[in-house]
Design a protein around this motif. Structure first.
Motif, PDB file in Angstrom:
ATOM      1  N   GLU A   1       0.674  -1.099   0.222  1.00 35.61           N
ATOM      2  CA  GLU A   1      -0.208  -0.004  -0.575  1.00 35.61           C
ATOM      3  C   GLU A   1       0.509   1.221   0.030  1.00 35.61           C
ATOM      4  OE1 GLU A   1      -3.548   1.979   3.680  1.00 35.61           O
ATOM      5  OE2 GLU A   1      -3.127   0.262   2.921  1.00 35.61           O
ATOM      6  N   PHE A   2       0.641   2.282  -1.337  1.00 38.40           N
ATOM      7  CA  PHE A   2       1.042   3.143  -0.788  1.00 38.40           C
ATOM      8  C   PHE A   2       0.381   4.532  -0.184  1.00 38.40           C
ATOM      9  CE2 PHE A   2       2.812   1.393  -4.633  1.00 38.40           C
ATOM     10  CZ  PHE A   2       4.245   1.543  -4.926  1.00 38.40           C
ATOM     11  N   ARG A   3       1.481   5.738   0.357  1.00 38.83           N
ATOM     12  CA  ARG A   3       0.679   6.510   1.168  1.00 38.83           C
ATOM     13  C   ARG A   3       1.324   7.720   0.956  1.00 38.83           C
ATOM     14  NH1 ARG A   3       0.882   2.549   5.669  1.00 38.83           N
ATOM     15  NH2 ARG A   3       2.808   3.190   6.297  1.00 38.83           N
ATOM     16  N   PRO A   4       1.151   9.151   1.380  1.00 37.33           N
ATOM     17  CA  PRO A   4       1.988   9.897   0.654  1.00 37.33           C
ATOM     18  C   PRO A   4       2.889  10.308   2.286  1.00 37.33           C
ATOM     19  CG  PRO A   4       0.022  10.511   0.689  1.00 37.33           C
ATOM     20  CD  PRO A   4       0.064   9.821   0.866  1.00 37.33           C
ATOM     21  N   LEU A   5       4.544  10.646   2.197  1.00 39.16           N
ATOM     22  CA  LEU A   5       5.370  10.951   2.833  1.00 39.16           C
ATOM     23  C   LEU A   5       5.962  12.567   2.908  1.00 39.16           C
ATOM     24  CD1 LEU A   5       7.296   7.748   2.451  1.00 39.16           C
ATOM     25  CD2 LEU A   5       5.659   7.779   3.711  1.00 39.16           C
ATOM     26  N   GLY A   6       5.819  12.912   4.473  1.00 41.41           N
ATOM     27  CA  GLY A   6       5.844  14.091   4.124  1.00 41.41           C
ATOM     28  C   GLY A   6       5.342  15.612   3.182  1.00 41.41           C
ATOM     29  N   ALA A   7       5.645  16.644   3.680  1.00 40.56           N
ATOM     30  CA  ALA A   7       4.965  17.456   2.796  1.00 40.56           C
ATOM     31  C   ALA A   7       5.524  17.696   1.764  1.00 40.56           C
ATOM     32  CB  ALA A   7       5.669  18.871   3.683  1.00 40.56           C
ATOM     33  N   ALA A   8       4.524  18.236   0.457  1.00 36.83           N
ATOM     34  CA  ALA A   8       5.169  18.443  -1.089  1.00 36.83           C
ATOM     35  C   ALA A   8       6.147  19.830  -1.193  1.00 36.83           C
ATOM     36  CB  ALA A   8       3.791  19.002  -2.162  1.00 36.83           C
ATOM     37  N   ARG A   9       6.598  19.640  -1.994  1.00 32.28           N
ATOM     38  CA  ARG A   9       7.816  20.666  -1.791  1.00 32.28           C
ATOM     39  C   ARG A   9       8.161  21.340  -2.788  1.00 32.28           C
ATOM     40  NH1 ARG A   9      10.444  16.286   0.426  1.00 32.28           N
ATOM     41  NH2 ARG A   9      11.158  15.615  -1.445  1.00 32.28           N
ATOM     42  N   LYS A  10       8.176  22.521  -3.162  1.00 34.15           N
ATOM     43  CA  LYS A  10       8.032  22.861  -4.840  1.00 34.15           C
ATOM     44  C   LYS A  10       9.204  22.522  -5.436  1.00 34.15           C
ATOM     45  CE  LYS A  10       6.947  27.536  -7.583  1.00 34.15           C
ATOM     46  NZ  LYS A  10       6.346  28.432  -7.405  1.00 34.15           N
ATOM     47  N   ALA A  11       8.991  22.041  -6.683  1.00 27.18           N
ATOM     48  CA  ALA A  11      10.781  21.487  -7.281  1.00 27.18           C
ATOM     49  C   ALA A  11      11.303  22.895  -8.711  1.00 27.18           C
ATOM     50  CB  ALA A  11      10.527  20.433  -7.685  1.00 27.18           C
ATOM     51  N   SER A  12      10.119  23.393  -9.318  1.00 31.05           N
ATOM     52  CA  SER A  12      10.867  24.165  -9.892  1.00 31.05           C
ATOM     53  C   SER A  12      10.625  25.808  -8.992  1.00 31.05           C
ATOM     54  CB  SER A  12       9.193  24.530 -10.957  1.00 31.05           C
ATOM     55  OG  SER A  12       8.125  24.278 -10.540  1.00 31.05           O
ATOM     56  N   ASP A  13      10.966  26.117  -7.967  1.00 27.50           N
ATOM     57  CA  ASP A  13      10.695  27.267  -7.423  1.00 27.50           C
ATOM     58  C   ASP A  13      12.604  28.118  -8.161  1.00 27.50           C
ATOM     59  OD1 ASP A  13       9.614  27.990  -5.191  1.00 27.50           O
ATOM     60  OD2 ASP A  13      11.052  27.534  -5.009  1.00 27.50           O
ATOM     61  N   GLY A  14      12.505  29.294  -8.848  1.00 26.85           N
ATOM     62  CA  GLY A  14      13.830  29.588  -9.810  1.00 26.85           C
ATOM     63  C   GLY A  14      13.279  29.927 -11.667  1.00 26.85           C
ATOM     64  N   CYS A  15      12.189  29.126 -12.119  1.00 27.60           N
ATOM     65  CA  CYS A  15      11.624  29.369 -12.914  1.00 27.60           C
ATOM     66  C   CYS A  15      11.119  30.759 -13.670  1.00 27.60           C
ATOM     67  CB  CYS A  15      10.993  28.313 -14.005  1.00 27.60           C
ATOM     68  SG  CYS A  15      11.145  26.869 -13.928  1.00 27.60           S
ATOM     69  N   PRO A  16      11.738  31.525 -14.330  1.00 28.63           N
ATOM     70  CA  PRO A  16      11.442  33.312 -14.830  1.00 28.63           C
ATOM     71  C   PRO A  16       9.922  32.913 -14.952  1.00 28.63           C
ATOM     72  CG  PRO A  16      12.613  31.696 -16.561  1.00 28.63           C
ATOM     73  CD  PRO A  16      12.805  30.603 -15.230  1.00 28.63           C
ATOM     74  N   GLY A  17       8.846  31.882 -15.738  1.00 28.51           N
ATOM     75  CA  GLY A  17       7.759  32.007 -15.751  1.00 28.51           C
ATOM     76  C   GLY A  17       7.289  30.510 -15.984  1.00 28.51           C
ATOM     77  N   LYS A  18       5.573  30.152 -15.926  1.00 24.81           N
ATOM     78  CA  LYS A  18       5.152  29.297 -15.797  1.00 24.81           C
ATOM     79  C   LYS A  18       6.024  28.155 -16.429  1.00 24.81           C
ATOM     80  CE  LYS A  18       0.658  27.914 -17.708  1.00 24.81           C
ATOM     81  NZ  LYS A  18       1.270  26.144 -18.514  1.00 24.81           N
ATOM     82  N   THR A  19       5.253  26.742 -15.634  1.00 25.73           N
ATOM     83  CA  THR A  19       6.049  25.811 -15.729  1.00 25.73           C
ATOM     84  C   THR A  19       5.156  25.137 -16.751  1.00 25.73           C
ATOM     85  OG1 THR A  19       5.097  24.724 -13.766  1.00 25.73           O
ATOM     86  CG2 THR A  19       8.083  24.952 -14.277  1.00 25.73           C
ATOM     87  N   GLY A  20       5.343  24.302 -17.997  1.00 21.99           N
ATOM     88  CA  GLY A  20       5.459  23.798 -19.097  1.00 21.99           C
ATOM     89  C   GLY A  20       4.932  21.788 -18.474  1.00 21.99           C
ATOM     90  N   GLU A  21       3.661  21.525 -18.913  1.00 21.15           N
ATOM     91  CA  GLU A  21       3.864  19.338 -18.599  1.00 21.15           C
ATOM     92  C   GLU A  21       4.478  18.977 -18.269  1.00 21.15           C
ATOM     93  OE1 GLU A  21       0.819  17.618 -20.788  1.00 21.15           O
ATOM     94  OE2 GLU A  21      -0.105  18.991 -20.604  1.00 21.15           O
ATOM     95  N   PRO A  22       5.346  19.396 -19.420  1.00 26.32           N
ATOM     96  CA  PRO A  22       6.816  18.618 -19.297  1.00 26.32           C
ATOM     97  C   PRO A  22       7.690  18.626 -18.226  1.00 26.32           C
ATOM     98  CG  PRO A  22       6.484  19.644 -21.780  1.00 26.32           C
ATOM     99  CD  PRO A  22       5.371  20.350 -20.967  1.00 26.32           C
ATOM    100  N   THR A  23       7.810  17.306 -18.073  1.00 19.21           N
ATOM    101  CA  THR A  23       8.849  16.805 -16.376  1.00 19.21           C
ATOM    102  C   THR A  23       9.391  15.478 -16.094  1.00 19.21           C
ATOM    103  OG1 THR A  23       7.556  18.640 -15.201  1.00 19.21           O
ATOM    104  CG2 THR A  23       8.592  17.055 -14.702  1.00 19.21           C
ATOM    105  N   ALA A  24      10.955  15.219 -16.961  1.00 20.49           N
ATOM    106  CA  ALA A  24      11.585  14.069 -15.688  1.00 20.49           C
ATOM    107  C   ALA A  24      11.821  14.441 -15.014  1.00 20.49           C
ATOM    108  CB  ALA A  24      12.075  14.259 -17.235  1.00 20.49           C
ATOM    109  N   GLY A  25      11.503  12.454 -14.748  1.00 18.27           N
ATOM    110  CA  GLY A  25      12.174  12.317 -12.953  1.00 18.27           C
ATOM    111  C   GLY A  25      13.056  10.861 -12.730  1.00 18.27           C
ATOM    112  N   LEU A  26      13.753  10.969 -12.053  1.00 18.25           N
ATOM    113  CA  LEU A  26      14.331   9.224 -11.591  1.00 18.25           C
ATOM    114  C   LEU A  26      14.557   9.465 -10.799  1.00 18.25           C
ATOM    115  CD1 LEU A  26      17.677   9.183 -12.406  1.00 18.25           C
ATOM    116  CD2 LEU A  26      16.746   9.343 -14.396  1.00 18.25           C
TER     117      LEU A  26
END
Length: 169
Positions: A1-26
């Motif tokens: 069973e999966f459940r959230p751990l901790g609070a959400a953290r903003k990863a895109s701080d410092g982007c000069p404009g709005k972030t788009g849909e495209p995001t990769a992660g690993l």
């Protein structure tokens, strides 16, 4: 069973404009989560241009902003979706379709910035939400898979003697 751990953290701080849909992660072998995406940037000529960005969980937890990367001459829309892979040497390679040229490009990313992109494909089809996929190769380097003109291609890219990924073309 999966459940959230901790609070959400903003990863895109410092982007000069709005972030788009495209995001990769690993998550790398050390448990660090790496993210890359596309954000808007008005630029000096007051024209919207999109660009790549990169961040990782250690930087985010330290309150550091994204690292900004290559900029395009226009908005990327859905035609630039970056993908990430960790190579056997622990380097992070980001593959993307260059919206200006249509080329497939590969660039090394780190908390210090973006390396110099190399071209691995002269053309990548402009498909909605589709871009080159990159994965680690044994012995170092990466494999890149992309689609162009209704055909799928695979190219292996090995590091040069200096350890930097070199162009296969």
């Amino acid at each position: 069973e999966f459940r959230p751990l901790g609070a959400a953290r903003k990863a895109s701080d410092g982007c000069p404009g709005k972030t788009g849909e495209p995001t990769a992660g690993l998550m790398d072998r050390h448990g660090v989560v790496h993210l890359a995406g596309v954000c808007g940037d008005r630029g000096t000529e007051d024209k919207w241009r999109d660009r790549l960005w990169y961040n990782h969980s250690t930087r985010i937890e330290s309150g550091l902003a994204v690292v900004l990367g290559p900029r395009f001459s226009t908005g990327a829309s859905e035609f630039v979706y970056p993908t990430l892979a960790e190579d056997e040497r622990g380097g992070l390679q980001l593959a993307y379709r260059d919206v200006d040229t249509g080329e497939g490009r590969l660039v090394r990313v780190s908390g210090d910035g973006f390396g110099v992109p190399i071209v691995f494909a002269r053309s990548v089809s402009r498909r909605l939400r589709w871009n080159p996929v990159v994965t680690a190769a044994r012995g170092g380097g990466v494999h890149v898979v992309w689609e162009d003109g209704g055909r799928v291609f695979l190219r292996s890219i090995r590091p040069s003697v200096t350890g930097r990924v070199s162009s296969p073309i």
